[in-house]
Write a protein that holds these residues in place. Structure first.
Motif, short mmCIF file in Angstrom:
data_model
loop_
_atom_site.label_atom_id
_atom_site.label_comp_id
_atom_site.label_asym_id
_atom_site.label_seq_id
_atom_site.Cartn_x
_atom_site.Cartn_y
_atom_site.Cartn_z
N ILE A 151 0.99 -1.29 0.14
CA ILE A 151 -0.01 -0.01 0.04
C ILE A 151 0.71 1.18 -0.01
O ILE A 151 0.54 2.63 -0.72
N ILE A 152 1.76 1.18 0.74
CA ILE A 152 2.68 2.48 0.96
C ILE A 152 3.33 2.67 -0.29
O ILE A 152 3.49 4.00 -0.80
N LEU A 153 3.95 1.57 -0.89
CA LEU A 153 4.75 1.78 -2.00
C LEU A 153 3.82 2.21 -3.37
O LEU A 153 4.34 2.63 -4.25
N HIS A 160 10.77 6.09 -6.76
CA HIS A 160 11.18 6.28 -5.48
C HIS A 160 10.93 4.69 -4.81
O HIS A 160 11.55 4.08 -4.32
N ALA A 161 9.73 4.20 -5.23
CA ALA A 161 9.44 2.84 -4.78
C ALA A 161 10.29 1.69 -5.31
O ALA A 161 10.68 0.74 -4.56
N MET A 180 1.03 -5.98 -4.47
CA MET A 180 0.55 -5.02 -5.32
C MET A 180 -0.12 -5.11 -6.49
O MET A 180 -1.01 -4.35 -7.08
N ILE A 181 0.24 -6.20 -7.29
CA ILE A 181 -0.46 -6.98 -8.33
C ILE A 181 -1.78 -7.09 -8.32
O ILE A 181 -2.73 -6.90 -9.04
N ILE A 194 -3.00 3.52 8.07
CA ILE A 194 -1.51 3.62 7.90
C ILE A 194 -0.90 4.99 7.78
O ILE A 194 0.16 4.93 8.36
N GLU A 195 -1.55 5.84 7.54
CA GLU A 195 -1.10 7.20 7.58
C GLU A 195 -0.80 7.59 9.14
O GLU A 195 0.19 8.14 9.25
#
Length: 353
Positions: A151-153, A160-161, A180-181, A194-195
């Motif tokens: 999620i973060i990436l 950057h990721a 991610m996929i 998460i934030e």
């Protein structure tokens, strides 16, 4: 100085020693005097950091200052240096910021500014995360679940990721890519959680770790002064806060400290230096400093360099100091890029077997 009130007139009529010379100055007036003392050369970066409203406030105060006595200027500079060196106990939070802004800005503008600071949280948080060095972010993500990493990436810039992924353990990175996929739209509640975690456990600790010591900041400022200005300010600070002055002096990196460079770093510095500038800097240096640099050159290069210094003829002390300051600043730039290693004490880098 133009009398703006009875209090201001009384201040001018009856000179007061020490802090009394500045006690009736407003914040903008003090800022204006400090900026006048620093001038264009040293105050330029401060001006560029001010917003339009701050510039207007300080400029207005500056235009109304009139004549300020040398004693008042000296007292204010000493007060400024003393407060900076003591680290000024200040606490900043959302409510204090809003209360302060309401005193100096129109309420409608404050509302816009605070709304921008307050949110939306996602936009500001991901912007901050995008500015974090990839190795620091990767080290923190190593302790997170693959789904959280995914999620973060997915929220930061792809380049950057990619750099962060390359620094993660291979299995963990691959699992995050798989997540991610197959990732579906993330629920707002999960994203907010998460934030919040990033804000409380990562960003806040990062800011604390990166917090600079005020003495280091002042030492860097003093390093940028010419020798006379440095001596003047250091003398004023010693009168008010001798312990802080000693600490700042110990943190300053001078031209003479370049003799503590290792041979490889010294040769790199020589190679990147402007030869005319280096010749002028060494022209006014002590014999030991001259010898240190010249012994790092080949016999032929050393002979040519000594001839170049002799060919300069008489030069002003201020020109020598300016050249030395530029060489020191170059050394710091090279150190920041990892080209050379500088330090106050070589023994700190020695290996113990």
């Amino acid at each position: 100085m133009k009398p703006e009130s009875a209090t201001r007139t009384d201040r001018e009529a009856v000179p007061r020693p020490g802090n009394d010379l500045t006690r009736f100055l407003s914040g903008p007036e003090k800022a204006a005097i400090i900026l006048l003392v620093l001038g264009e050369r040293y105050g330029g970066e401060i001006w560029s950091a001010l917003d339009e409203e701050e510039i207007r406030i300080v400029s207005r105060a500056m235009s109304r200052l009139g004549s300020v006595t040398a004693e008042a200027v000296e007292a204010l500079v000493a007060e400024f240096l003393s407060l900076m060196s003591q680290g000024g106990a200040v606490t900043g939070d959302f409510d204090r910021t809003e209360a302060l802004l309401n005193k100096i800005l129109p309420r409608d503008r404050v509302s816009i500014l605070m709304e921008d600071i307050r949110g939306p949280a996602g936009r500001n948080m991901w912007q901050k995360l995008g500015n974090v060095q990839e190795n620091i972010l990767a080290n923190w993500l190593k302790g997170e679940y693959p789904q959280t990493i995914a999620i973060i990436l997915s929220k930061i810039h792809p380049e950057h990721a990619a750099r962060v992924l390359s620094l993660l353990p291979q299995e963990l990175a691959l699992e995050a890519i798989n997540r991610m996929i197959t990732m579906e739209p993330v629920q707002k509640a999960i994203l907010n959680q998460i934030e919040d975690t990033l804000r409380t456990e990562f960003i806040s600790n990062l800011h604390q770790a990166n917090r600079r010591d005020n003495h280091e900041l002042i030492a860097e400022i003093f390093n940028s002064f010419d020798r006379q200005t440095e001596m003047t300010f250091m003398g004023l600070l010693e009168e008010r806060h001798r312990e802080a002055a000693n600490k700042i002096r110990s943190l300053m990196f001078t031209f003479e400290d370049l003799t503590k460079l290792d041979p490889a770093s010294t040769q790199t510095l020589i190679r990147f230096s402007d030869r005319d500038q280096l010749a002028m800097a060494l022209k006014g240096a002590t014999p030991s400093v001259k010898k240190f640099f010249i012994t790092q050159m080949s016999t032929r290069a050393a002979k040519n360099f000594e001839d170049q210094m002799a060919g300069l003829g008489p030069i002003r002390l201020k020109e020598v100091e300016t050249a030395q300051t530029k060489i020191v600043m170059l050394a710091k730039e090279l150190a920041a890029k990892g080209e050379i290693i500088i330090g106050k004490n070589r023994s700190e880098d020695e290996l113990i077997y």
